[in-house]
Design an enzyme around this catalytic site. Structure first.
Site, PDB file in Angstrom:
ATOM      1  CG  ASP A 252      -2.043   0.976   1.142  1.00 43.19           C
ATOM      2  OD1 ASP A 252      -2.310   1.477   0.029  1.00 43.19           O
ATOM      3  OD2 ASP A 252      -2.674   1.258   2.176  1.00 43.19           O
TER       4      ASP A 252
ATOM      5  CG  ASN B  80       2.423   1.434  -5.334  1.00 48.14           C
ATOM      6  OD1 ASN B  80       3.407   1.374  -4.606  1.00 48.14           O
ATOM      7  ND2 ASN B  80       1.980   0.400  -6.026  1.00 48.14           N
TER       8      ASN B  80
ATOM      9  NE  ARG C 126      -4.125   6.447  -7.723  1.00 52.27           N
ATOM     10  CZ  ARG C 126      -4.144   6.212  -6.415  1.00 52.27           C
ATOM     11  NH1 ARG C 126      -4.012   7.212  -5.558  1.00 52.27           N
ATOM     12  NH2 ARG C 126      -4.289   4.988  -5.952  1.00 52.27           N
TER      13      ARG C 126
ATOM     14  CG  HIS D 202       0.397   1.866  -9.568  1.00 54.99           C
ATOM     15  ND1 HIS D 202       0.047   1.383  -8.318  1.00 54.99           N
ATOM     16  CD2 HIS D 202      -0.649   2.626  -9.980  1.00 54.99           C
ATOM     17  CE1 HIS D 202      -1.163   1.821  -8.005  1.00 54.99           C
ATOM     18  NE2 HIS D 202      -1.598   2.573  -8.996  1.00 54.99           N
TER      19      HIS D 202
ATOM     20  CD1 TRP E 178     -11.486  -6.246 -10.809  1.00 57.02           C
ATOM     21  CD2 TRP E 178     -10.680  -5.399 -12.721  1.00 57.02           C
ATOM     22  NE1 TRP E 178     -10.641  -7.181 -11.358  1.00 57.02           N
ATOM     23  CE2 TRP E 178     -10.133  -6.696 -12.533  1.00 57.02           C
ATOM     24  CE3 TRP E 178     -10.315  -4.669 -13.855  1.00 57.02           C
ATOM     25  CZ2 TRP E 178      -9.260  -7.272 -13.447  1.00 57.02           C
ATOM     26  CZ3 TRP E 178      -9.434  -5.244 -14.755  1.00 57.02           C
ATOM     27  CH2 TRP E 178      -8.914  -6.530 -14.550  1.00 57.02           C
TER      28      TRP E 178
ATOM     29  CG  LEU F 194       9.945 -17.087  -2.986  1.00 59.22           C
ATOM     30  CD1 LEU F 194       9.636 -17.126  -1.492  1.00 59.22           C
ATOM     31  CD2 LEU F 194      10.479 -15.716  -3.384  1.00 59.22           C
TER      32      LEU F 194
END
Length: 237
Positions: free
Chosen positions: A15, A17, A28, A32, A64, A126
């Site tokens: 949280d 970005n 924005r 990201h 969305w 991993l």
């Protein structure tokens, strides 16, 4: 002197970005893109510390509803990262998997998801799980539907539906549940992420915005985790 505890499975809500970009007066999507670099930092950290599973909340089922230009930019970034990074992740022994409603993604993105999963399926260093178009309630609803279908087909009796039966049908059923959840960005909630799987996870919150994440921040989370007594509903020693 005892060895510090290391989580078997780290879950992360990435949280901050958008706020990172806004503070720099940038779009924005720039935040990201910066956040994608923090993903690499987190993967490196897990590989170096021997953490066996990492689940990242990349895109929720509610996301969305964001503006079309932001969603479109995120989808382009998603494709770019998959195309650029998957070969290196495979070389390093990372198995990639996507959880969530992938039918909402374009055919091109779904094809890349399937290709990444197929390429890395045999890796064991991993387990990297990307929650995309994912919601915890959605996950539990899908498990309930699968159980209902088994009952309707006569494969399962209603009396046999218990916690283990549900647990076997939610996402990531083949992995140990997350024992540590880290959330960046300052908010202290789990935001519909892995609701079933996080039942006994330790929660760790930081004001650090996701693009500013570094190994030192993750190490503070691990140090805090190592000092906690995990009782799983029982009394302490």
């Amino acid at each position: 002197m005892s060895t510090p505890a290391i989580p078997k499975h780290l879950a992360v809500i990435m949280d901050g970005n958008g706020r990172w970009a806004q503070r720099r007066r940038r779009p924005r999507i720039i935040g990201h893109r910066a956040g994608a670099r923090a993903v690499a930092t987190c993967i490196d950290f897990c590989l170096e510390r021997g953490i066996g599973a990492l689940t990242l909340f990349a895109f929720s089922s509610e996301n969305w509803g964001r503006p079309d230009d932001e969603v479109g930019g995120l989808m382009k970034l998603f494709v770019h990262v998959l195309d650029r990074e998957i070969a290196e992740l495979h070389r390093r022994g990372v198995r990639m998997r996507f959880i969530g409603d992938r039918e909402r993604f374009s055919a091109a993105i779904r094809e890349r998801m399937q290709s990444a999963e197929a390429l890395t399926a045999g890796n064991a260093r991993l387990a990297l799980n990307i929650a995309a178009s994912y919601g915890g309630r959605q996950d539990i609803a899908h498990a309930a539907r699968a159980l209902a279908e088994d009952v309707a087909a006569g494969r399962l009796a209603p009396a046999d539906i218990d916690e283990a039966a549900v647990a076997a049908r939610v996402a990531l059923a083949d992995l140990p549940p997350p024992d540590l959840l880290v959330r960046t960005g300052g908010d202290q909630r789990i935001s519909n992420f892995l609701l079933w799987q996080l039942a006994y996870a330790e929660l760790w919150f930081t004001d650090t915005l996701w693009p500013d994440l570094d190994a030192a921040t993750l190490q503070r989370a691990l140090d805090d985790f190592s000092g906690r007594e995990r009782r799983f509903g029982l009394t302490g020693g």
